[in-house]
Structure formats: structure tokens, C-alpha cells
Design a protein around this motif. Sequence first.
Motif, short mmCIF file in Angstrom:
data_model
loop_
_atom_site.label_atom_id
_atom_site.label_comp_id
_atom_site.label_asym_id
_atom_site.label_seq_id
_atom_site.Cartn_x
_atom_site.Cartn_y
_atom_site.Cartn_z
N ALA A 214 9.49 50.98 65.52
CA ALA A 214 8.98 49.70 66.05
C ALA A 214 9.09 48.39 65.44
N LEU A 215 9.40 47.16 66.14
CA LEU A 215 9.37 46.09 65.52
C LEU A 215 7.99 45.25 66.03
N VAL A 216 7.36 44.95 65.12
CA VAL A 216 6.19 44.34 65.24
C VAL A 216 6.13 42.56 65.28
N VAL A 217 5.81 42.00 66.12
CA VAL A 217 5.96 40.51 66.10
C VAL A 217 4.35 39.98 66.05
N ALA A 218 4.10 39.00 65.13
CA ALA A 218 2.82 38.19 64.99
C ALA A 218 3.16 36.92 64.65
N GLY A 219 2.24 35.79 65.27
CA GLY A 219 2.26 34.60 64.89
C GLY A 219 1.14 34.43 63.67
N ASP A 220 1.66 33.60 62.86
CA ASP A 220 1.11 33.26 61.40
C ASP A 220 -0.26 32.19 61.75
N LYS A 221 -0.23 31.63 63.08
CA LYS A 221 -1.63 30.89 63.51
C LYS A 221 -2.35 31.84 64.40
N ASP A 222 -2.05 33.05 64.70
CA ASP A 222 -2.79 33.77 65.82
C ASP A 222 -4.14 34.29 65.43
N ALA A 223 -5.23 33.35 65.12
CA ALA A 223 -6.49 33.88 64.55
C ALA A 223 -7.09 34.75 65.38
N SER A 224 -7.29 34.70 66.89
CA SER A 224 -8.02 35.76 67.73
C SER A 224 -9.32 35.78 67.40
N PRO A 225 -10.21 34.78 67.19
CA PRO A 225 -11.42 34.81 66.69
C PRO A 225 -12.41 35.57 67.52
N HIS A 226 -11.92 35.65 68.61
CA HIS A 226 -13.01 36.48 69.97
C HIS A 226 -12.83 37.88 69.47
N LEU A 227 -11.67 38.52 68.83
CA LEU A 227 -11.45 39.71 68.43
C LEU A 227 -11.88 40.20 67.04
N THR A 228 -11.44 39.53 66.19
CA THR A 228 -11.38 39.93 64.80
C THR A 228 -11.78 38.93 63.71
N VAL A 229 -12.35 39.14 62.75
CA VAL A 229 -12.87 38.39 61.71
C VAL A 229 -11.81 38.15 60.57
N ARG A 230 -10.61 38.91 60.81
CA ARG A 230 -9.59 38.73 59.67
C ARG A 230 -8.52 37.82 59.85
N GLY A 231 -8.55 36.81 60.93
CA GLY A 231 -7.50 36.01 61.11
C GLY A 231 -6.40 36.38 61.66
N PRO A 232 -5.23 35.74 61.16
CA PRO A 232 -3.68 36.07 61.82
C PRO A 232 -3.26 37.40 61.27
N GLU A 233 -3.65 37.65 60.08
CA GLU A 233 -3.08 38.98 59.46
C GLU A 233 -3.38 40.22 60.20
N TRP A 234 -4.47 40.07 60.97
CA TRP A 234 -4.66 41.37 61.57
C TRP A 234 -3.73 41.89 62.58
N HIS A 235 -2.89 40.98 63.10
CA HIS A 235 -2.13 41.51 63.92
C HIS A 235 -0.84 41.93 63.20
N THR A 236 -0.54 42.10 62.01
CA THR A 236 0.46 42.47 61.21
C THR A 236 -0.01 44.02 60.91
N ASP A 237 -1.27 44.59 61.19
CA ASP A 237 -1.62 45.72 60.78
C ASP A 237 -0.73 46.92 61.37
N PRO A 238 -0.28 46.89 62.57
CA PRO A 238 0.39 47.93 63.20
C PRO A 238 1.72 47.92 62.35
N TYR A 239 2.30 47.03 61.67
CA TYR A 239 3.47 47.08 60.45
C TYR A 239 2.85 47.59 59.30
N LEU A 240 2.04 47.13 58.73
CA LEU A 240 1.35 47.29 57.40
C LEU A 240 0.81 48.86 57.23
N LEU A 241 0.13 49.25 58.22
CA LEU A 241 -0.64 50.74 58.25
C LEU A 241 0.04 51.59 58.93
#
Length: 319
Positions: A214-241
Motif C-alpha cells: 500500500a501507499l499511504v498519503v499524509a499531509g504534514d499539516k493535517d492535525a485533525s484535532p476532532h479525532l486525534t491528540v497526536r497531530g499530523p503524524e497520526w495519519h502516518t500510522d498505517p505506514y509506520l505500524l
Amino acid sequence: MSESTYAADVFGSPTPVLSVSPVVVPAPGRAVDLEIRVSAPVTGGDLPVILLSHGQGYSNHLSSLNGYAPLVNFWAAHGFVVIQPTHLSSRTLSLDPNTPGAPLFWRSRAEDMMRVLDQLDAIEAAVPQLLGRLDRSKVAVAGHSMGGHTASLLLGARLTDPDDGTEVNLTEPRIIAGMLLAAPGRGGDALTGSTAENFPFFLTTDFSTMTTPALVVAGDKDASPHLTVRGPEWHTDPYLLSPGPKSLLTLFDAEHGLGGVSGYDVAETTDESPERVSAVQRLTSAYLRTQLNPGDSAWQAACHALAAGPRPLGRVESK
């Protein structure tokens, strides 16, 4: 190689696209029958298939078979058949909020994609211009935002059903590659309190079993504060984990809309950028070309072109 030279050399001129909707797929046991849009180049055979799962944004119609035209039109114009379901979570359906699975219908979303694959014969019959043109051995799934969660389940991610405590495995072996765009990351303490309370299925997401490439695409300013407390790096989890093979495309200054992938000139895009959307179009297409056709150099060329400019729009890493 410049971006423009790369695009001309690798993709050539776009092919005219035909788009048919709604195609109705009977779905016994579902709240309503499944409606899909099918988009394809008007010529060519042995066409790979992309199943595209929409997100859950603020607009009514982007979260349905009518959304994501910037991606759908590009993919179809460059040799893919794109199938877009309207999931039960779409506001266009106006379902009773007490419908089982509401409001996000996480399980039904994945089952929609399986139903599409089960009914490809009927879909071809409903769109006769497609007859005999699909390569059913080359099926990929793509999803944006909540659609990325759907795609991750089909690619092998697991979760625990909050209703009965069972482990859920919705891996679809007919899907051989995927693309997760601004997808949700891990659960647990990464979630906001309201997300954990209202959408408990997010709590137990496990990417360690997501083995499909898979290819994971994430924006480095995608904070999504309504979903996560971790900020933009949260959207890289599907790659990192998740285990490899995986690639991560990080887009610089990109927010949740990744420049505007969900539609043309839509108000909910907070980071509108035609250049960024163009990069997503090219890199996603190149990734799938190479993933579905080993030996094709499109992905390598796309990564080189991304890095070669004076002000790169992003970076790619792989494992």
C-alpha cells in the motif's frame, strides 16, 4: 526530469472517459441497495480496477458516488476502471440515525467493496461498454479519510468489534494493492475523548496485520484535532505500524483535503492547491502502475520527479 516532462513521458495524453451512474447492485440485508459509479477510459483492454471509498466530510454529495472527481477522472483517463460506491454513511441517503451500524457503518463500508467484487459480472452487464475489458487479477482499493479506514480493513488491518468483543478480519484477498489518503491512525490514547466515546471501533485498530502492499498519503499539516491528540503524524500510522512493502508520501503544507482531492473547488478544502492535487494524481497512478505491473518504472520516475524540483511538494519513503 521535470514534473512536466515526467507527466508527458510516463502518462501521455489522457484518454476520454465514460462515467455511468447510478448502477444499482442488489444488496439483500442492506438498508438500501448499493449504488455505484463506474468510470473508465473509452478505449483499451485488460484494465485494472480501483475501488474508491469516499470520506465523511461536511458536504452532502462529496461523500457519495458523486465525489472525488479530480482523482477519478485522472485515474480513468490513464487506464484504470474506477468503481465508487455510495456507502450507507452518506448523507445523500438520509437514513434513519437509528439504522444498525450508524453513523459511520464501518463494517458495511468494507462489505460494500466485497459485494462489488462479487457482482462484477452484473456490473459489466449494466455497463456494456465494459464487457470483457476488466483485468480482474489486478484490483486495488483506495480511500480518503474514513474511506482510508475502510481500505485499511480490506488490506488486512484488524479491530475489535465494540459491540461483541470479537476480532474483525475483513481482509479481501482479491485486492492486491491499496492507497490510504489522509487515513485514520491508531486508536487507544491517540484518540480524543469524544472520538473514543462516539466511535469506539477506532480504539482497537491494529495495522500489524495489514500485509497487502500500500501507499499511504499524509499531509504534514493535517492535525485533525476532532479525532486525534497526536497531530499530523497520526495519519502516518498505517505506514509506520504495518509491515512492508509500504510507501509513504508526505505532502508538505497539506491539510486533510490534500489540496482538494474530494472535488473541484469545494468549500471544505482548507488547503486548496492544484499543484498538490496534480502531484497526488500522478504519484497514486504511478504507484499502482508499478505495483500492478512489476517492472514498470512509473513509480521510480514519479518519485524522482517529485524530488527533482527546486521546491518539492513532498517526499517519499518506503520499506
